[in-house]
Every structure is written in C-alpha cells, then in structure tokens.
Design a protein around this motif. Structure first.
Motif, PDB file in Angstrom:
ATOM      1  N   VAL A  58      21.454  28.892 -68.358  1.00 42.21           N
ATOM      2  CA  VAL A  58      20.968  30.268 -68.312  1.00 42.21           C
ATOM      3  C   VAL A  58      20.177  30.463 -67.021  1.00 42.21           C
ATOM      4  O   VAL A  58      19.388  29.591 -66.622  1.00 42.21           O
ATOM      5  N   GLU A  59      20.389  31.605 -66.370  1.00 47.73           N
ATOM      6  CA  GLU A  59      19.614  31.971 -65.182  1.00 47.73           C
ATOM      7  C   GLU A  59      18.870  33.273 -65.447  1.00 47.73           C
ATOM      8  O   GLU A  59      19.281  34.093 -66.270  1.00 47.73           O
ATOM      9  N   TRP A  60      17.787  33.441 -64.703  1.00 50.19           N
ATOM     10  CA  TRP A  60      16.928  34.612 -64.862  1.00 50.19           C
ATOM     11  C   TRP A  60      16.612  35.187 -63.478  1.00 50.19           C
ATOM     12  O   TRP A  60      16.095  34.487 -62.607  1.00 50.19           O
ATOM     13  N   PHE A  61      16.948  36.458 -63.280  1.00 54.76           N
ATOM     14  CA  PHE A  61      16.528  37.173 -62.080  1.00 54.76           C
ATOM     15  C   PHE A  61      15.233  37.911 -62.415  1.00 54.76           C
ATOM     16  O   PHE A  61      15.215  38.816 -63.267  1.00 54.76           O
ATOM     17  N   ASN A  62      14.163  37.525 -61.737  1.00 58.20           N
ATOM     18  CA  ASN A  62      12.840  38.105 -61.978  1.00 58.20           C
ATOM     19  C   ASN A  62      12.466  39.045 -60.838  1.00 58.20           C
ATOM     20  O   ASN A  62      12.567  38.672 -59.662  1.00 58.20           O
ATOM     21  N   PRO A  63      12.013  40.264 -61.147  1.00 55.62           N
ATOM     22  CA  PRO A  63      11.628  41.194 -60.081  1.00 55.62           C
ATOM     23  C   PRO A  63      10.387  40.707 -59.344  1.00 55.62           C
ATOM     24  O   PRO A  63       9.666  39.818 -59.831  1.00 55.62           O
ATOM     25  N   PRO A  64      10.108  41.268 -58.184  1.00 54.03           N
ATOM     26  CA  PRO A  64       9.030  40.745 -57.327  1.00 54.03           C
ATOM     27  C   PRO A  64       7.666  40.690 -58.003  1.00 54.03           C
ATOM     28  O   PRO A  64       6.843  39.832 -57.686  1.00 54.03           O
ATOM     29  N   PHE A  65       7.418  41.592 -58.920  1.00 51.64           N
ATOM     30  CA  PHE A  65       6.106  41.725 -59.544  1.00 51.64           C
ATOM     31  C   PHE A  65       6.037  41.072 -60.916  1.00 51.64           C
ATOM     32  O   PHE A  65       5.090  41.274 -61.660  1.00 51.64           O
ATOM     33  N   PHE A  66       7.039  40.267 -61.257  1.00 53.24           N
ATOM     34  CA  PHE A  66       7.195  39.782 -62.630  1.00 53.24           C
ATOM     35  C   PHE A  66       5.987  38.991 -63.114  1.00 53.24           C
ATOM     36  O   PHE A  66       5.595  39.081 -64.285  1.00 53.24           O
ATOM     37  N   ASP A  67       5.387  38.209 -62.245  1.00 53.80           N
ATOM     38  CA  ASP A  67       4.266  37.350 -62.651  1.00 53.80           C
ATOM     39  C   ASP A  67       2.906  37.993 -62.421  1.00 53.80           C
ATOM     40  O   ASP A  67       1.869  37.340 -62.608  1.00 53.80           O
ATOM     41  N   LEU A  68       2.877  39.258 -62.003  1.00 53.80           N
ATOM     42  CA  LEU A  68       1.620  39.953 -61.769  1.00 53.80           C
ATOM     43  C   LEU A  68       1.300  40.888 -62.935  1.00 53.80           C
ATOM     44  O   LEU A  68       2.118  41.090 -63.836  1.00 53.80           O
TER      45      LEU A  68
END
Length: 561
Positions: A442-452
């Motif tokens: 499984v892969e995950w595309f995370n947007p730039p602000f995902f961890d903020l």
C-alpha cells in the motif's frame, strides 16, 4: 506512516503561498512545506481489485477467488478490512466469487457489492457470484471487530448475471446496477451482453429494464462510467459513446461520439469524474480521461501490449449551452490506460496508476508481459485543476514518482485522513511473483500540510438533512485566507477498474461568524443522493481530516410493494 519517504518539491500554486500555522496551545509557527510525500506502508493480504472506505478507520477490499496469503477458515481469503490507522488487515468470509464486481452505498450507509464470476476453486468453497449481492452493513467498531459481509446467493441475489457491472446510488437512496456480461471477460459479445438496468431494493416488479444504448456499444462496454445527476437523471458512458438516461421516463438521450474514436470503458479503460457541484446552480460537468482508440471489433490476437494508450480528456458542461458546444478536448501529459481519478477537497483531480501502452485485462494479447495486456506503467501522478485556464490545467512537476507498477486491478481512494491510498495491481489469473506480479503493498500520497495543524471543525451531527442549517465550531490556523473557506461534502466512492462512479464532491453553503460556522445541507437528493459522506473544511487550499456524516435521515431506501 513509516518505512520509506520520498520528499520532492511540488508545484501547485495554491500551496505555494506563504502560510504560518499557530497551534492553539503554542505560539510556535510552522511554515507549510511546498511538497507532497509518498510513503509505502502496509500490505493488503488480498489483492485490492476493489476498494471502498467504509468508516473513518476502515476500508474494505474485495478480490477474486485466488491463492492470497491472507487466510480465513481453511482457505485463502478474497476480501478483507484494512485499518487505515494501524495498517492491520482482517480477513472477511465471502461465499460467492466477487471477481470484477461493482459496488455502491445505500441511503442507510450499507455497502452493496454486486455481480461477479462463477465457481473457480471448489477447495476454497466459493459459489457462483454472477448474481452476487453482498451486503456490508455499517460497521461501528473502529478496528472492525464483529463486522461481516452477508453473502448468500441462494436467497439474496441480482435478477441477472452480471460480470463487470457498474453501480451507483440514485436520488431515492437505492442502488442502480448497470450492464455487465454473463460470460467472456474481455471484449463483450451479443451472446453474453447484459444490456439492462436493475435496482436494489428492486423496482419495476423486479424486471430489468433493457438499454438500447448498452446493446449498441458492444464490444468495449463493460464497467460503464456512470454518474447520478442533480436533476435525477443518470449520465452513462460506454465504448466511445455517452448519453443521459431518464429513469422516470425510461428514455435515453445520446451525445455525439467522443472525438478521435477514443474508447473509455473496459477493456479500453479510461476514467471519469463528475466535477465538483457548486452553489448556487450546481451545474454538472463531466470529465473523462485516458482509454484507447484501438478497435473493439477485432480479434484480441490483433491487439498489443505496446499499442499506445490515449492521452485524450474530454469535458462537457451538461446544460443547454454546454451540450450544444459538444465535447471539449484536452490532453493528459502522458497517455494512460486504466488510470484512477481521485477528487481532492480543493476540487482538483489527481490521476494515478495505469499504463502508457496496451489494454486492460490479462491473457488476451499475443505479446503479453507475463500475463498483462498492458505495459509501461505510469509512475508519476498528475493533478488537474478544472478552474485553471485551458492549456495549463495539468501539472505533475515535483510530484513524487512511485516505483511500484499499478496496472490492471489497481485501485485508489481518498481517505478520511485527507490523503490518497493506492493499492492493488494483479494482471494475472492467480497470484504471481513474475512481472507484473500480484501487488499487496500500500502507498500513501500525503499533501504538503499533512503532518501540520490543519483546519478543523467539531460539533457536526451524525446526520444533516437537505437544506438544514447546522452550526459547528471551527479551528483555523492563523495565516490562512478566511475568504477562501469552503466546506466539501464528499462521497469517497467505490473504486474498481478505474471506475469511481459514486465519488462526488458538493460544496455546501456556509456563513462564518467568529469561530462558529453555519453549514447548510445540500438542497435536495439530486445534488447529493441520501447516504454516507465525509465533510472536509478547506481554507487556502489546505484541508483537514474528514468527519463522517449521513446526508438525509439515514433510513433505508424505499421498498416497492
């Protein structure tokens, strides 16, 4: 999410603005990085031919009967629940073969999985799934404990055998099942074609409604691209044709063929999306991309895994002026067969997966790669901005490229967490390790602000009625432009074979006063058919996690006498 992380600069104008995020309990500021990330984490245990998010923490996966590593009872599983938070996989017990089935939700949140294939492996105890009607009721346990699929084809089944059907939820919250075949598995034929519609719960005294359109679109007419429209009609595309079906009047209104003879449904598989519906008019607009202009009137032995896919996109506003203007043609940066189209809360569309050459399926063309009918995987996503000027709507500069081939039987879905889940790829009769292998990663595309810290809303009720005003409390990081605030109501859909027919984004009307946001439910059941969805708060191109909701009362769809 953990194992490998690829970090690259992402061009996307709405994210390149300079923002600062201020946590409520701290004066520390955080600049939003101008980058998406790609993370590989988790395995599905069963090949992810079909994928649908069924709760804030769970996705359901359906496969065909084959020798998957995940076991249940004394045989391989061909369905599972995937925990979006922990990556734990729980096998589900099915009775019938869900090979190339379709799916949709009902108004009460129940997921239907419809159609399938015949008995493949008696040792796995599978039953004929051609008329399969598998029922997954709403699952409240976050880890999926006690959640099961009802699958009894002897007592509950479709009227007609359907392999490769599409399904959507319509204005009354019931399911409409469209097309399919009773045999075959590649180019459809008049002898096996199932050119009809049926409904669940049944309508029309359980008599399927014959579709001349599905008769006339042989042989590449499987998994039609289908969308419920705001006026209660249904848009359907098959082969190189399209039309609007009026359920009430049983009439079909056809459009001119797609330009350049491009075919967009299996096995010349493209993908389609209903672009976001926006107040006050909620005018529908269709976008269809990829596919092939290979002929569907020839023997498979004349096709090739190296035949170029199509880069064509066609777009049409479904109002009087738009229909009169016809299909507007655009071009993907790279040709794609079997792409997946993912609606983002900003209204942009992310295209992932697929190949640059060949056709869908396996075991048919003479120059198969392993068993794959397609080759040259496209590893880099591209984002389409429907509001940008023509000629500048596509961009993939800086988007992370995968190294995992995602060809036939790949899937993708937006998630309640606010990222994109990528899974599957299995152009094989059974589990294989050769090129192109059965893929479980499984892969995950995370947007730039995902961890903020992201925009957040709280106090949303479990249900919102049509036209109802509800007040919620919002927390919006400092520096984001409040004038851009939007509330996106999204159906995350049911993904298989590049079809996302039930996926939908409706922007809701809002009024902001301090940290209180008034949200108005969609005007009627045509704009958003009653049923499950997720609400995302979007400010300055930054979206938070989704909150689950049922639109309407949450009652079951009507049952005909």
């Amino acid at each position: 999410m953990g194992h490998s992380r690829v970090t690259v600069v992402l061009w996307m104008s709405r994210f390149l603005s300079f923002f600062f995020l201020i946590p409520l309990a701290s004066a520390v500021t955080h600049e939003i990085p101008a980058q998406w990330t790609l993370v590989q984490n988790g395995t599905t245990g069963v090949a992810a031919m079909q994928l649908s998010v069924v709760s804030p923490t769970l996705a359901i996966i359906f496969d065909k009967v084959e020798h998957n590593p995940l076991q249940i009872g004394n045989h391989s599983a061909w369905a599972a629940l995937y925990n979006l938070e922990t990556n734990v996989v729980t096998p589900l017990n099915l009775t019938s073969n869900s090979f190339c089935a379709g799916g949709t939700f009902l108004s009460n949140g129940t997921l239907l999985n419809v159609g399938g294939n015949g008995v493949v492996s008696p040792e796995d105890e599978d039953q004929n799934g051609f008329q399969g009607l598998r029922i997954f009721e709403p699952c409240t346990d976050p880890a999926g404990a006690g959640c099961t699929v009802f699958d009894d084809p002897i007592t509950v089944r479709l009227v007609k055998p359907r392999w490769y059907p599409s399904a959507i939820r319509i204005w009354d919250g019931s399911a409409m099942v469209i097309g399919g075949t009773a045999a075959g598995g590649f180019l459809n034929t008049a002898g096996s074609n199932e050119p009809s519609y049926e409904f669940f719960p049944p309508k029309n005294n359980s008599i399927p409604i014959v579709s001349p359109f599905l008769q006339d679109t042989l042989g590449a007419n499987l998994f039609p691209l289908t969308f419920a429209l705001p006026d209660g009609t249904v848009f359907i595309a098959a082969n190189n044709q399209s039309m609007i079906y009026n359920i009430a009047n049983n009439t079909e209104t056809r459009f001119p063929p797609f330009p350049n003879n491009v075919r967009v449904t299996y096995p010349m598989t493209g993908t389609g999306v209903l672009l976001p519906l926006t107040p006050p008019n909620y005018t529908p607009e269709i976008l269809i991309c990829g596919g092939s202009n290979a002929s569907d009137q020839v023997l498979p032995s004349t096709l090739s895994s190296q035949t170029p896919a199509s880069s064509q996109c066609v777009r049409m506003v479904l109002d009087e002026a738009g229909i009169a203007g016809g299909w507007i043609v655009e071009q993907l940066p790279v040709p794609r067969i079997m792409p997946d189209s993912i609606i983002l809360p900003t209204g942009q569309i992310m295209f992932v997966n697929g190949g640059a050459t060949g056709v869908a399926g396996y075991g048919n063309v003479p120059d198969q790669i392993g068993q794959s009918n397609a080759d040259n995987p496209v590893f880099t996503p591209v984002i389409y901005d429907p509001s940008a000027p023509a000629g500048s709507r596509f961009n993939s500069t800086g988007l992370p490229a995968s190294t995992i081939a995602r060809l036939y039987h790949s899937t993708a879905s937006f998630t309640p967490m606010g990222n994109v889940m990528i899974s599957g790829s299995n152009p094989n009769l059974d589990v294989q390790t050769r090129k192109y292998a059965t893929e479980y990663r499984v892969e995950w595309f995370n947007p730039p602000f995902f961890d903020l810290i992201r925009p957040n809303l709280s106090g949303l009720p479990k249900n919102i009625l049509f036209g109802q005003n509800v007040n919620v409390t919002v927390s919006i990081p400092a520096g984001l432009d409040l004038s851009t605030l939007q509330v996106a109501l999204m159906d995350l859909g049911f993904a298989t074979h590049a079809t996302h027919s039930t996926s939908r984004l409706v922007y809701l009307s809002t009024v902001l006063s301090g940290n209180t946001l008034q949200i108005t439910g969609p005007p009627n059941a045509g704009i958003y058919p009653p049923g499950p969805g997720y609400i995302y708060l979007v400010v300055g191109g930054v979206w938070g996690a989704g909150t689950q909701i049922i639109v309407g009362t949450g009652g079951a769809p009507p049952v005909s006498s």
